[in-house]
Design an enzyme around this catalytic site. Structure first.
Site, PDB file in Angstrom:
ATOM      1  N   HIS A 111      19.484 -36.055  -7.231  1.00 16.43           N
ATOM      2  CA  HIS A 111      18.787 -36.451  -6.006  1.00 16.43           C
ATOM      3  C   HIS A 111      17.277 -36.240  -6.134  1.00 16.43           C
ATOM      4  O   HIS A 111      16.573 -36.186  -5.135  1.00 16.43           O
ATOM      5  CB  HIS A 111      19.347 -35.674  -4.821  1.00 16.43           C
ATOM      6  CG  HIS A 111      20.807 -35.928  -4.628  1.00 16.43           C
ATOM      7  ND1 HIS A 111      21.288 -37.076  -4.038  1.00 16.43           N
ATOM      8  CD2 HIS A 111      21.894 -35.211  -5.002  1.00 16.43           C
ATOM      9  CE1 HIS A 111      22.617 -37.046  -4.033  1.00 16.43           C
ATOM     10  NE2 HIS A 111      23.012 -35.918  -4.628  1.00 16.43           N
ATOM     11  N   GLU A 152       7.752 -14.588 -11.388  1.00 20.87           N
ATOM     12  CA  GLU A 152       6.980 -13.405 -11.001  1.00 20.87           C
ATOM     13  C   GLU A 152       6.608 -12.539 -12.200  1.00 20.87           C
ATOM     14  O   GLU A 152       5.572 -11.887 -12.174  1.00 20.87           O
ATOM     15  CB  GLU A 152       7.667 -12.594  -9.896  1.00 20.87           C
ATOM     16  CG  GLU A 152       8.947 -11.917 -10.238  1.00 20.87           C
ATOM     17  CD  GLU A 152       9.508 -11.113  -9.048  1.00 20.87           C
ATOM     18  OE1 GLU A 152      10.725 -10.905  -9.029  1.00 20.87           O
ATOM     19  OE2 GLU A 152       8.746 -10.689  -8.176  1.00 20.87           O
ATOM     20  N   GLU A 189      17.625 -16.986  -8.578  1.00 23.50           N
ATOM     21  CA  GLU A 189      17.154 -15.660  -8.999  1.00 23.50           C
ATOM     22  C   GLU A 189      16.524 -15.724 -10.397  1.00 23.50           C
ATOM     23  O   GLU A 189      15.485 -15.111 -10.647  1.00 23.50           O
ATOM     24  CB  GLU A 189      18.344 -14.675  -8.965  1.00 23.50           C
ATOM     25  CG  GLU A 189      18.145 -13.344  -9.685  1.00 23.50           C
ATOM     26  CD  GLU A 189      17.103 -12.424  -9.060  1.00 23.50           C
ATOM     27  OE1 GLU A 189      16.516 -12.782  -8.024  1.00 23.50           O
ATOM     28  OE2 GLU A 189      16.853 -11.357  -9.647  1.00 23.50           O
ATOM     29  N   ARG A 192       3.759  -0.135  -4.937  1.00 16.63           N
ATOM     30  CA  ARG A 192       3.534  -0.721  -3.612  1.00 16.63           C
ATOM     31  C   ARG A 192       2.239  -1.529  -3.548  1.00 16.63           C
ATOM     32  O   ARG A 192       1.975  -2.203  -2.553  1.00 16.63           O
ATOM     33  CB  ARG A 192       3.502   0.377  -2.553  1.00 16.63           C
ATOM     34  CG  ARG A 192       4.770   1.189  -2.491  1.00 16.63           C
ATOM     35  CD  ARG A 192       4.658   2.253  -1.432  1.00 16.63           C
ATOM     36  NE  ARG A 192       4.639   1.662  -0.113  1.00 16.63           N
ATOM     37  CZ  ARG A 192       5.698   1.408   0.626  1.00 16.63           C
ATOM     38  NH1 ARG A 192       6.886   1.712   0.160  1.00 16.63           N
ATOM     39  NH2 ARG A 192       5.594   0.863   1.807  1.00 16.63           N
ATOM     40  N   CYS A 252       0.849  -1.183   0.000  1.00 16.93           N
ATOM     41  CA  CYS A 252       0.000   0.000   0.000  1.00 16.93           C
ATOM     42  C   CYS A 252       0.891   1.242   0.000  1.00 16.93           C
ATOM     43  O   CYS A 252       1.922   1.288   0.666  1.00 16.93           O
ATOM     44  CB  CYS A 252      -0.940   0.093   1.192  1.00 16.93           C
ATOM     45  SG  CYS A 252      -2.101  -1.263   1.292  1.00 16.93           S
TER      46      CYS A 252
HETATM   47  O1  M6R Z   1      12.682  -4.570  -0.524  1.00 17.54           O
HETATM   48  P1  M6R Z   1      13.341  -5.895  -0.287  1.00 17.54           P
HETATM   49  O2  M6R Z   1      14.646  -6.012  -0.977  1.00 17.54           O
HETATM   50  O3  M6R Z   1      13.415  -6.251   1.176  1.00 17.54           O
HETATM   51  O4  M6R Z   1      12.360  -6.955  -0.947  1.00 17.54           O
HETATM   52  C1  M6R Z   1      12.597  -8.318  -0.773  1.00 17.54           C
HETATM   53  C2  M6R Z   1      11.734  -9.143  -1.700  1.00 17.54           C
HETATM   54  O5  M6R Z   1      10.378  -8.926  -1.422  1.00 17.54           O
HETATM   55  C3  M6R Z   1      11.988  -8.817  -3.172  1.00 17.54           C
HETATM   56  O6  M6R Z   1      13.325  -8.984  -3.531  1.00 17.54           O
HETATM   57  C4  M6R Z   1      11.118  -9.713  -4.067  1.00 17.54           C
HETATM   58  O7  M6R Z   1      11.552 -11.026  -3.995  1.00 17.54           O
HETATM   59  C5  M6R Z   1      11.115  -9.190  -5.499  1.00 17.54           C
HETATM   60  N1  M6R Z   1       9.769  -9.237  -6.011  1.00 17.54           N
HETATM   61  C6  M6R Z   1      11.997  -9.973  -6.396  1.00 17.54           C
HETATM   62  O8  M6R Z   1      12.001  -9.498  -7.700  1.00 17.54           O
END
Ligand code: M6R
Length: 617
Positions: free
Chosen positions: A509, A493, A486, A27, A2
């Protein structure tokens, strides 16, 4: 999660709020809404499910006036679905009071029951409306003192929250409260701002004030007061925002993500800048803080998602150069398992936003247990660095696209710098070795640029051909393993395709059972000039999956001829010392995930169900 913005001043607030929300939309984008207090002292509001564009259409169709005091919200739904009714602001006190909220009010059911028993009605399923109705009740009890009423409400709430409120009896006043959720003040001339982060107001002012936990702020056009929940004055920390509004604009790029991937070289270069002196790494922020890590016996790195993967890369560098054992853990797992840390442990948290609730709570727990804490963060004034003993900022600039790209390479860079700094302080690395590593580090921005200049088009084409793929696997060993993780996360995503990353050694495994003819597998191949044994093991892994019909896309050093006969495609990266390869190998994977999402016609900046800053647990 948010986004929140507030404004008081001489200008019409609607456009300022909408522009702020546009910058905060990363956000959350389940709904958006604003409320303004008009020149005639009446409160008007508008809210709409869906992205900000839907709210703009609504405001075009039904304008809500020219008020100069206002609040705005962009939502990532927690309690109650993404509907118009559940959108913020929520109104109370005969619709004369408006409230917006980020976070989760954990005791909302009890409070709601109490208010229902008193005869109050509710229109939404949100926890936020409970705070609004409670504020209406306390406002009357406080004889119309909005700030006092707000304090009383804040004291009753449990959980995490940033709340903003305004009442039509008080044009020119917006009040805010925060606990474990972000809120920053923007200081203007004859006007003031509130925002979830500085992006909300940076086009109007770069002067900002960070406020601490459990504090209340009241802004008017002429001033700002900050108190704790009991009304005691508290000190605030002013800072100058390091970037300007244009840094958070698309600037002609098709998406923020395309822009941010193109900025990966600068993110690394800017993170290194000012931290290398005469062949040694000296991080000025750690000046005088040698005690923090001089006698520690271990390091625990915490983060979530991409940030945690950066931590996994950092582990190799810290252990190799500074000779300190490192564990890397997902912050949310660490927090609730009664972790064994104490004064001999340095806990390093990694977070782009500096607001991720899982990471924040883990850092607080580590501090409570006596550990020393260091934050690697990309956002000034954020909560996690404020809760830590020391900070090393990454200088990636604002990252707007929900998927993290340039922040990831900056986080790894900061970890390399940290490892080299500590190695120097602890004397675990000779001067020549330190100088050689710095040379490698400093060459990375140009090498990333080489990948983008030479391979981007081909990778995008590959992504286009693979637009119908249903599942992609990623393999890596050693520092290539976090890169495989990664690559898989980014693809999931952005393109909603099933993707998994595995340690290549783990293949036999279990995961090898997934291989069937045509299964695409990306393999991060270590340099043949590094540990030869790692290279040959990965080449053998490639043979094993090829024998079962996998379609192999290798990411390999230019000049690695051994990989050619085994792979269907080879994406080239420049030569680099083995520990530095991850920062190059990840670039093709970022480009690929973005390209595939684009080929599917998806929104790469705002993938479904996600929000950039995860401020709820
Ligand atoms: O703001 P932050 O780096 O703490 O965020 C951590 C994760 O939420 C963030 O890296 C998330 O995995 C991303 N969507 C990855 O692209």
């Amino acid at each position: 999660m948010c986004g929140i913005v507030g404004y008081v001043g001489p200008r019409q607030s609607q456009d300022i709020l909408l522009a702020g929300l546009a910058r905060l939309e990363y956000r959350g984008y389940d709904s958006a809404g604003i409320a303004v207090i008009d020149g005639d002292g009446a409160l008007h509001s508008a809210k709409k499910a869906g992205k900000l564009a839907r709210l703009r259409e609504e405001l075009d169709a039904r304008p809500i006036g020219t008020g100069t005091t206002g609040i705005g919200h962009t939502r990532w739904a927690t309690h109650g679905g993404p509907t118009d009714l559940n959108a913020h602001p929520h109104l109370a006190d005969d619709d004369r009071l408006a409230v917006i909220h980020n976070g989760i009010i954990e005791n909302f059911s009890e409070l709601k029951a109490e208010l229902v028993a008193e005869g109050h009605g509710f229109r939404s399923q949100t926890d936020t409306e409970v705070a609004a109705v409670l504020l209406g009740r306390e406002y009357r009890a406080a004889g119309g003192d909005l700030v006092a009423a707000f304090r009383a409400v804040a004291r009753r709430l449990e959980g995490a929250f940033t709340l903003l409120a305004m009442h039509e009896d008080h044009p020119g006043l917006v009040v805010g409260a925060r606990r474990n959720s972000p809120l920053v003040i923007g200081l203007g001339e004859g006007e003031n701002f509130l925002g979830s982060d500085v992006a909300a107001f940076v086009e109007h002012t770069r002067k900002a004030l960070a406020i601490g936990q459990d504090q209340i702020v009241a802004i008017t056009p002429d001033g700002v007061t900050v108190t704790d929940f009991d009304g005691n004055d508290v000190e605030t920390s002013p800072f100058e925002v390091m970037w300007d509004a244009s840094a958070a604009e698309k600037g002609g790029w098709s998406s923020f993500m395309a822009k941010e991937v193109s900025e990966e070289p600068e993110a690394v270069a800017n993170t290194i800048r000012g931290r290398v002196h005469e062949g040694r790494v000296v991080i000025p922020e750690l000046d005088g803080l040698d005690d923090l890590f001089a006698d520690i016996s271990r390091i625990v790195i915490l983060g979530a998602g991409t940030a945690a993967y950066a931590g996994l890369v950092g582990k190799y560098a810290i252990e190799q150069w500074a000779r300190i054992p490192v564990e890397v853990e997902l912050a949310h797992e660490f927090r609730y398992r009664d972790p064994l840390v104490g004064p001999d442990t340095l806990v390093i948290s990694i977070s782009q936003s500096g607001e991720t609730m899982d990471t924040l709570m883990a850092v607080k727990e580590a501090a409570r247990l006596g550990a020393r804490t260091l934050s690697i963060c990309n956002t000034q004034g954020a909560t996690i660095p404020r809760e830590s003993d020391a900070i090393v900022y990454t200088h990636a600039g604002p990252e707007v696209a929900v998927a993290s790209t340039k922040a990831f390479v900056a986080q790894i860079t900061a970890l390399y710098l940290f490892a080299l700094h500590v190695a120097r302080v602890r004397g675990t690395m000779g001067a020549d070795d330190q100088a050689a590593q710095i040379e490698e580090l400093s060459a990375l921005p140009d090498k990333i640029r080489w990948v983008l200049d030479n391979e981007q088009e081909r990778i995008e084409q590959l992504a286009h051909w693979m637009a119908d793929t249903r599942s992609v696997l990623f393999l890596g060993r050693h520092v290539g393993y976090p890169i495989a993780l990664e690559g898989a996360l980014k693809l999931k995503e952005l393109s909603y395709i099933h993707a998994e990353g595995f340690a290549a050694g783990e293949l036999k495994h279990g995961p090898i059972a997934l291989i069937e003819p045509g299964q695409p597998v990306f393999v991060v191949v270590p340099s043949p000039r590094g540990a030869q044994v790692l290279h040959s093991k990965v080449v053998s892994n490639i043979e094993e999956i090829r024998a079962r019909g996998a379609r192999v896309i290798a990411i390999a050093e230019a000049g690695d001829a051994a990989v050619l006969p085994s792979a269907d495609e080879v994406l080239r990266i420049p030569l680099a010392a083995p520990l530095f390869e991850p920062i190059l190998a990840v670039v093709p994977l970022h480009v690929f995930a973005m390209g595939l999402a684009e080929a599917k016609g998806l929104d790469v900046d705002q993938p479904r169900n996600l929000a950039k800053s995860v401020t709820v647990e």
